[in-house]
Scaffold this active site. Structure first.
Site, PDB file in Angstrom:
ATOM      1  CG  HIS A 114      -4.102  -9.165  -5.315  1.00 43.03           C
ATOM      2  ND1 HIS A 114      -3.794  -7.943  -4.756  1.00 43.03           N
ATOM      3  CD2 HIS A 114      -3.895 -10.088  -4.338  1.00 43.03           C
ATOM      4  CE1 HIS A 114      -3.425  -8.127  -3.499  1.00 43.03           C
ATOM      5  NE2 HIS A 114      -3.474  -9.404  -3.225  1.00 43.03           N
ATOM      6  N   GLY A 148     -15.046  -3.416  -2.752  1.00 41.45           N
ATOM      7  CA  GLY A 148     -14.123  -3.857  -1.716  1.00 41.45           C
ATOM      8  C   GLY A 148     -12.682  -3.802  -2.192  1.00 41.45           C
ATOM      9  CG  ASP A 150      -6.899  -6.653  -3.727  1.00 49.12           C
ATOM     10  OD1 ASP A 150      -6.922  -6.097  -4.842  1.00 49.12           O
ATOM     11  OD2 ASP A 150      -6.038  -6.407  -2.869  1.00 49.12           O
TER      12      ASP A 150
END
Length: 207
Positions: A114, A148, A150
């Site tokens: 990410h 969830g 990230d």
């Protein structure tokens, strides 16, 4: 003969992180093979990169939803990865949120990269979020994937400074460069069995 560690890669875009992983495998920096590349976008660059390298690559239509796979697509993805005997699933710009059945099929074996220092700036266009927030440093995070967005346990992070004259494009480019360094290191450590999870903490074996 010991079976070589096998990686399945999922991506929706150009595939630069796949290229970084594939090159690291080819150079022996990751003791693994890329077993399969899957994409939810038929024209995605990641499929072209994979095919150029002789890596099995397949488009699987995502179904009727915009942000996740529908049930039929999810089953098709799971089946393809299981048939490829993937030990690890590496997300490389895959723009779908993975849900229950997929997460259960590969529990503890899905990783993502990410473009921010999580838990700051989860979600889309994290480099723009960082720029708009006025932070002086951002970066990238490799983490395990959970239910969830990230939010899974963090494996490693690399910091990228935010420069006074940065645009969203220049900052994103430097974060990309950091991703291409960090992701192969993390995947290599997993393939070597040097990573364990204790609660929310990811522990690296001291070598």
């Amino acid at each position: 003969m010991i079976n070589k560690f096998r990686i399945g890669v999922l991506g929706s875009g150009k595939g630069s992180n796949f290229v970084a992983l594939a090159d690291a495998c080819a150079a022996g920096k990751i003791p693994a093979d890329i077993a399969l590349v899957l994409s939810d976008v038929e024209t995605a660059g990641i499929l072209s990169h994979a095919r150029e390298r002789g890596t099995p690559a397949q488009f699987i239509a995502p179904g009727k939803f915009r942000t996740k796979l529908d049930e039929d697509a999810e089953r098709a993805y799971i089946e393809a990865l299981q048939n490829a005997r993937a030990d690890l699933i590496a997300l490389a710009g895959f723009m779908r949120v993975l849900k229950g059945d997929f997460l259960r099929a590969f529990e503890g074996r899905i990783v993502n990269i990410h473009p921010s220092l999580l838990p700051a700036f989860p979600g889309l266009e994290a480099w723009k979020q960082a720029l708009d927030a006025g932070v002086k440093a951002t970066g990238c995070t490799v983490h395990f994937v959970d239910a969830g967005v990230d939010s899974g346990p963090i494996i490693a992070q690399q910091t990228v400074p935010v420069l006074d004259d940065d645009t969203a494009e220049t900052l994103h480019a430097r974060i990309h460069a950091a991703e291409h360094e960090l992701y192969p290191k993390c995947v290599s450590a997993i393939a070597r069995g040097e990573i364990s999870i204790v609660g929310r903490r990811v522990m690296w074996k001291k070598v």
